[in-house]
Enzyme design. Sequence first.
Site, short mmCIF file in Angstrom:
data_model
loop_
_atom_site.label_atom_id
_atom_site.label_comp_id
_atom_site.label_asym_id
_atom_site.label_seq_id
_atom_site.Cartn_x
_atom_site.Cartn_y
_atom_site.Cartn_z
N PRO A 86 -15.98 -4.35 1.04
CA PRO A 86 -17.40 -4.65 1.31
C PRO A 86 -18.35 -3.79 0.47
O PRO A 86 -19.50 -4.16 0.27
CB PRO A 86 -17.55 -4.33 2.80
N SER A 109 -4.36 -14.34 2.28
CA SER A 109 -5.32 -13.48 1.61
C SER A 109 -5.49 -13.97 0.17
O SER A 109 -4.50 -14.12 -0.55
CB SER A 109 -4.86 -12.03 1.63
N TYR A 154 0.84 -1.20 0.00
CA TYR A 154 0.00 0.00 0.00
C TYR A 154 0.88 1.25 0.00
O TYR A 154 1.63 1.49 0.96
CB TYR A 154 -0.95 0.02 1.21
N LYS A 191 -23.28 5.61 -5.54
CA LYS A 191 -22.78 6.90 -6.08
C LYS A 191 -22.55 6.87 -7.58
O LYS A 191 -22.43 7.91 -8.21
CB LYS A 191 -21.53 7.36 -5.34
#
Length: 330
Positions: free
Chosen positions: A214, A157, A54, A223
């Site tokens: 999620p 993951s 990240y 949106k």
Amino acid sequence: MEYKRLGKSGLQVSRLSLGSWLTFGKQIKNNIAEDLMTLAYEKGVNFFDNAEAYAGGGSEEIMGDILKKKGWSRDSYIVSSKTFWGLKGLQDSLPTQKGLHRKHLVEACHGALKRFKLDYLDLFYCHRADKNVPIEEVVWTMHNLVQQGKVLYWGTSEWSAQEIMEAHMVAKQYNLIGPIVEQPQYNMFHRDKVEVEFAQIYKTVGLGTTIWSPLASGLLTGKYNDGFPEGTRLGINGLEWLKDQALAEEKINKVKQLTKLASELGTSMPLLALAWCLKNENVSTVILGASKLNQLEENFKSLEVKESLTKEIMEQIESILDNKPIAPPF
Ligand code: NDP
């Protein structure tokens, strides 16, 4: 806040947690990151999710700075890192700087500790499976990191159920500490792994889950129902692949129907989508992402909305989604 055991481990994780992908060190300024973590912590969030990849390690540095500045007691929060992609991403990292071989796992752990300015990680994930490394090497290395006190628990993951089971078989064979948690994508449009593939291993190995995206990167907030708003994730340069995946016409049509249902129920689309994830008892924690404080403030109400999702409402949602994964007959 509600807390839940992370699988069969004794670790109690808040059902809502906070992640930093694409936000910390990228989309948002550091003072907003601090506001988000402060609000989350004050609301009872005890898990902050992160990864070496990240912002090229920048997200861990920013989170570490905030943790230091806030001075929260180390025993009051859980912090994670993940490794596989390398700091520079798969493309630009050297073979020794990425993957799950012992050299990178150990160096990635040391690197994360340095960037966080912490003595240990609560959770350390293998961010993807690595077909070029024997599973024995991965499990032994993670076990050793736990034995050395650098990591408390480890997980995976986006591993398959079979890959997770292989790790457990090796752990059992050599009496090592196996993974306790998987971090899969889970949302109204991405259901198979969590609802079908892992169904057995929640029971057998006691798998916990910390689920990501999620809100399907914002699609499930509604949106994008009527065009493309400025300043949102799917408009970020370089994320065209994510935009193409997310904004399929069929999905938008379903979100429009769900948005209508949410409004009939007196709630909002993001809250309905998050509450739907929380409703699944095999979800240990829903990792929230937010680029603005008011988003996070809103999202905390999903715990209350979850309580109002009756069987009838869940069936209404199911009939709109029309994507319930089918378990094999045997
Ligand atoms: P979401 O799918 O929930 O997307 C979060 C984004 O949706 C926000 O950044 C914001 O984007 C928008 N949003 C959130 N709440 C609202 C709201 N109430 N109203 C309007 N817009 C809202 O989660 P993420 O994809 O961020 O995933 C969560 C975490 O999971 C990550 O931070 C990371 O820690 C982890 N993760 C792990 C992965 C893995 O491979 N293990 C992969 C990806 C994530 P915007 O304002 O820009 O529209």
